[in-house]
Design a protein around this motif. Sequence first.
Motif, PDB file in Angstrom:
ATOM      1  N   THR A 160      43.513  33.376  55.057  1.00 22.45           N
ATOM      2  CA  THR A 160      43.214  34.797  54.865  1.00 22.45           C
ATOM      3  C   THR A 160      44.338  35.599  55.491  1.00 22.45           C
ATOM      4  O   THR A 160      44.537  35.553  56.693  1.00 22.45           O
ATOM      5  CB  THR A 160      41.882  35.169  55.545  1.00 22.45           C
TER       6      THR A 160
ATOM      7  N   VAL B 127      42.486  29.956  59.238  1.00 22.64           N
ATOM      8  CA  VAL B 127      41.345  29.561  60.063  1.00 22.64           C
ATOM      9  C   VAL B 127      41.067  28.084  59.809  1.00 22.64           C
ATOM     10  O   VAL B 127      40.750  27.691  58.687  1.00 22.64           O
ATOM     11  CB  VAL B 127      40.103  30.408  59.711  1.00 22.64           C
TER      12      VAL B 127
ATOM     13  N   PHE C 145      40.784  28.119  55.877  1.00 27.45           N
ATOM     14  CA  PHE C 145      40.670  29.377  55.142  1.00 27.45           C
ATOM     15  C   PHE C 145      41.962  30.138  55.337  1.00 27.45           C
ATOM     16  O   PHE C 145      42.322  30.447  56.469  1.00 27.45           O
ATOM     17  CB  PHE C 145      39.490  30.202  55.652  1.00 27.45           C
TER      18      PHE C 145
ATOM     19  N   GLY D 135      29.407  28.542  64.187  1.00 26.93           N
ATOM     20  CA  GLY D 135      30.845  28.607  63.950  1.00 26.93           C
ATOM     21  C   GLY D 135      31.561  27.286  64.106  1.00 26.93           C
ATOM     22  O   GLY D 135      32.780  27.219  63.998  1.00 26.93           O
TER      23      GLY D 135
ATOM     24  N   GLY E  27      31.512  24.795  62.131  1.00 24.77           N
ATOM     25  CA  GLY E  27      31.982  24.241  60.868  1.00 24.77           C
ATOM     26  C   GLY E  27      30.943  23.420  60.120  1.00 24.77           C
ATOM     27  O   GLY E  27      31.272  22.719  59.156  1.00 24.77           O
TER      28      GLY E  27
ATOM     29  N   GLU F 199      27.143  24.382  67.795  1.00 19.95           N
ATOM     30  CA  GLU F 199      27.008  25.822  67.970  1.00 19.95           C
ATOM     31  C   GLU F 199      27.353  26.550  66.684  1.00 19.95           C
ATOM     32  O   GLU F 199      27.975  25.992  65.782  1.00 19.95           O
ATOM     33  CB  GLU F 199      27.999  26.297  69.037  1.00 19.95           C
TER      34      GLU F 199
ATOM     35  N   HIS G 153      20.488  23.736  64.800  1.00 15.27           N
ATOM     36  CA  HIS G 153      20.784  24.041  66.202  1.00 15.27           C
ATOM     37  C   HIS G 153      19.747  23.386  67.087  1.00 15.27           C
ATOM     38  O   HIS G 153      19.897  23.352  68.295  1.00 15.27           O
ATOM     39  CB  HIS G 153      20.621  25.547  66.466  1.00 15.27           C
TER      40      HIS G 153
ATOM     41  N   PRO H  67      39.650  31.713  49.425  1.00 15.43           N
ATOM     42  CA  PRO H  67      40.533  31.404  50.561  1.00 15.43           C
ATOM     43  C   PRO H  67      40.419  29.969  51.093  1.00 15.43           C
ATOM     44  O   PRO H  67      41.247  29.584  51.890  1.00 15.43           O
ATOM     45  CB  PRO H  67      40.036  32.382  51.632  1.00 15.43           C
TER      46      PRO H  67
ATOM     47  N   SER I 142      28.292  24.440  58.198  1.00 17.51           N
ATOM     48  CA  SER I 142      28.045  24.892  56.825  1.00 17.51           C
ATOM     49  C   SER I 142      29.264  24.677  55.936  1.00 17.51           C
ATOM     50  O   SER I 142      29.129  24.347  54.756  1.00 17.51           O
ATOM     51  CB  SER I 142      27.682  26.376  56.814  1.00 17.51           C
ATOM     52  N   VAL I 143      30.442  24.874  56.503  1.00 20.33           N
ATOM     53  CA  VAL I 143      31.657  24.673  55.701  1.00 20.33           C
ATOM     54  C   VAL I 143      31.747  23.209  55.273  1.00 20.33           C
ATOM     55  O   VAL I 143      32.077  22.906  54.125  1.00 20.33           O
ATOM     56  CB  VAL I 143      32.910  25.118  56.488  1.00 20.33           C
TER      57      VAL I 143
HETATM   58  N1  LIG Z   1      35.155  32.616  53.629  1.00 22.66           N
HETATM   59  C1  LIG Z   1      35.625  32.425  54.878  1.00 22.66           C
HETATM   60  N2  LIG Z   1      36.775  32.994  55.251  1.00 22.66           N
HETATM   61  C2  LIG Z   1      37.275  32.822  56.507  1.00 22.66           C
HETATM   62  N3  LIG Z   1      36.683  32.077  57.435  1.00 22.66           N
HETATM   63  C3  LIG Z   1      35.524  31.470  57.125  1.00 22.66           C
HETATM   64  C4  LIG Z   1      34.933  31.608  55.828  1.00 22.66           C
HETATM   65  N4  LIG Z   1      33.784  30.905  55.814  1.00 22.66           N
HETATM   66  C5  LIG Z   1      33.671  30.349  57.037  1.00 22.66           C
HETATM   67  N5  LIG Z   1      34.713  30.674  57.815  1.00 22.66           N
HETATM   68  C6  LIG Z   1      34.931  30.268  59.214  1.00 22.66           C
HETATM   69  O1  LIG Z   1      34.625  28.907  59.371  1.00 22.66           O
HETATM   70  C7  LIG Z   1      34.019  28.679  60.621  1.00 22.66           C
HETATM   71  C8  LIG Z   1      32.872  27.729  60.485  1.00 22.66           C
HETATM   72  O2  LIG Z   1      31.830  28.386  59.789  1.00 22.66           O
HETATM   73  P1  LIG Z   1      30.458  27.677  59.444  1.00 22.66           P
HETATM   74  O3  LIG Z   1      29.720  28.603  58.558  1.00 22.66           O
HETATM   75  O4  LIG Z   1      30.707  26.305  58.939  1.00 22.66           O
HETATM   76  O5  LIG Z   1      29.756  27.591  60.842  1.00 22.66           O
HETATM   77  P2  LIG Z   1      28.359  26.921  61.163  1.00 22.66           P
HETATM   78  O6  LIG Z   1      28.643  25.781  62.058  1.00 22.66           O
HETATM   79  O7  LIG Z   1      27.619  26.643  59.935  1.00 22.66           O
HETATM   80  O8  LIG Z   1      27.678  28.068  62.006  1.00 22.66           O
HETATM   81  P3  LIG Z   1      26.176  28.610  61.925  1.00 22.66           P
HETATM   82  O9  LIG Z   1      25.404  27.753  62.864  1.00 22.66           O
HETATM   83  O10 LIG Z   1      26.316  30.007  62.438  1.00 22.66           O
HETATM   84  O11 LIG Z   1      25.720  28.524  60.536  1.00 22.66           O
HETATM   85  C9  LIG Z   1      33.594  30.023  61.170  1.00 22.66           C
HETATM   86  O12 LIG Z   1      34.300  30.277  62.362  1.00 22.66           O
HETATM   87  C10 LIG Z   1      33.999  31.017  60.129  1.00 22.66           C
HETATM   88  O13 LIG Z   1      34.677  32.074  60.720  1.00 22.66           O
END
Ligand SMILES: Nc1ncnc2c1ncn2[C@@H]1O[C@H](COP(=O)(O)OP(=O)(O)OP(=O)(O)O)[C@@H](O)[C@H]1O
Lengths: 329, 305
Positions: free
Chosen positions: A18, A23, A16, A46, A48, A44, A216, A64, A50-51
């Motif tokens: 930004t 990031v 990302f 954050g 990654g 945990e 989780h 971004p 969901s990304v």
């Molecule tokens: N639009 C965005 N802009 C900047 N950073 C982002 C964006 N979307 C996600 N991130 C960053 O990507 C990282 C991974 O996010 P993600 O949502 O994949 O976490 P996760 O493993 O799904 O966590 P959770 O269990 O809380 O859902 C996070 O640290 C977040 O800050």
Amino acid sequence: MSSAPILEVENLQIEFRTGRDTVHAVNGVSFQVESGETAAILGESGSGKSVTASAIMRLLQSPPAFVAGGSIRFKGQDILSLPISQWRDYCGREIAMVFQDALTSLNPVFSVGWQIAELFKAHGIAKGRDADNRAIELLERVGIPDPASRAKDYTHQFSGGMRQRVMIAMAIALGPDLLIADEPTTALDVTVQAQIMELLESLRQDSNMAMILITHDLSVVADVADNVAVMYAGRVVERGPVADVLGRPAHAYTLALLDSVPQARGKGSKLRPIVGSPPDLARIPKGCAFNPRCRFASDLCRNETPPIVEVTPGRTAECHHAEQVFNDG
Amino acid sequence: MGQFLGRRALHSGIALIGLILAVFFLVRLTGDPTDLYLPIDASLETRKEFAEKHGFDRPATEQFVVFLKDVSEGDLGYSLRKQRPAMELVLEAYPTTLALAGVAMSLSIILAVLVGAIGAYRPGGVFDRISSIASLAGASAPDFWVAITGILLFAVTFRWLPTSGTGDWPYWVLPIVVLMLRPFGLMVQVVRASMLGALASAYVKTARAKGVRETSVIFVHALRNACLSIVTVAGDLAVGLINGAVIVETVFGWPGVGKLMIDAVIQRDFPTVQATIMVTATAIFLMNIVIDLLYVALDPRIRHQ
Ligand SMILES: Nc1ncnc2c1ncn2[C@@H]1O[C@H](COP(=O)(O)OP(=O)(O)OP(=O)(O)O)[C@@H](O)[C@H]1O
Ligand SMILES: [Mg+2]
């Protein structure tokens, strides 16, 4: 498990951009999903998860978000190089997703029946009354009582569990071959959680659909998944069959994760929360990303990126001390 | 719902009475119409006769009681200027104004939705930046200045369009464009802001994950949600358009209610002033009801409360 995997993610990197910071949300994730299996992604907040899921569905907003490297293959097709309109034809039909928060993920101003029927219309499968009737059948299939009249209702008229059933109905409407469920039960009561997981699992078995389950919850992983990928700071740090990985972890992070959850490793073991917090993804530590929080950490871990170690056939871990963890963890 | 509308009607009724009171007494402060309607050398007799005929010789409060009695019988008085029932004049002028305002408002909404939605789709893009500046300029340009400049440029210098009056489409161009500036400019900004929110929402993500085409994502899923705030603002702007119509009709000699009102005020044609204001206030009240109903129709969450 004879044919090619339905999904292959290879060295995927998402960042990302930004302002000044970049990031690094996903830093070289690789995993596969065989058709018909349930693959869990554990990690945990954050890390990654969901990304990664959004990248597979190509739902990341760019900017971004940028795919900085790697590839995603769905049924052998490199999806990142497909024109987006062409990929949308797969979405809903062959690959579908259930989101975490059904309340915000469903459109508040359309009836749920309309939202389900839309799938048939968007893909040119059915329209008008026919589509409406199919939507009602789906509501019935996911266990919503009085589906014909409920189809006319709006999201805010449903309970949390019923809303998630609606989401699931939408996801399975066209019989996809792969379903990505991103924490499908976190927003729900504990009792409802079990019902939703049961529903997902039975629907999956009925149609022999593959599923990526992001969660989780270690006990859910142990119950329903075949394989698991453990993520930390945007990397898959350990992968393998669920029973093996959870029974005898080979990565210090997996071990710490198991030790931090009651009952994950049987009676008698002490609860040990993971100290510290996940790294800032704009400034990932040198060496192994987990080293500042790891009780096994050595100088090697602080300086060198760990290699991918094949612990047993079909199992990998990215840990300098994989053997030590595996043997005395 | 019925209760809500009832309360709304009651409030509007009270406001309407206040408005009538204010208008009735304020117009009488502008001076004696007798001076305007009779020749300077008119005899005292004639003057007295004129005042008696229209009741101007009695105290204002007594005139008001008579006025209320007449209104309750559906009689809004005779225009001093035209010697015809004031209500007739107003109802004659209204269709022209409604046509002008209706076309201006519809065009504003359609264009603003398109421009705002496309701008919000790629925020910060070239289209978005140009449309943001243009809409800001449109919203803040003084309409009488634009009207006069428009006349000088397109009617006087280039002779492409007529200067004033009404007729077929060339007569409509300038008044409509001038009338559209503010509602269009403000609405582009509202549409853009609410579409930005809607397009970033989780339900839009869901729609994409379902394989819904991008045009549907924008103009069905996102826009239908953005409509809620668009309708609120469009309602306010439509009311404001009546004010805009007064200026535009005066500048362009457009035979509508705005011009009727201004002429009546200038000529101290009290009954006509009162009639235009009462009809306009009632129209605004009805429009507010329509907006409330529309809002309820658009948002199922309100409907089920
Ligand atoms: N639009 C965005 N802009 C900047 N950073 C982002 C964006 N979307 C996600 N991130 C960053 O990507 C990282 C991974 O996010 P993600 O949502 O994949 O976490 P996760 O493993 O799904 O966590 P959770 O269990 O809380 O859902 C996070 O640290 C977040 O800050
Ligand atoms: Mg997540």
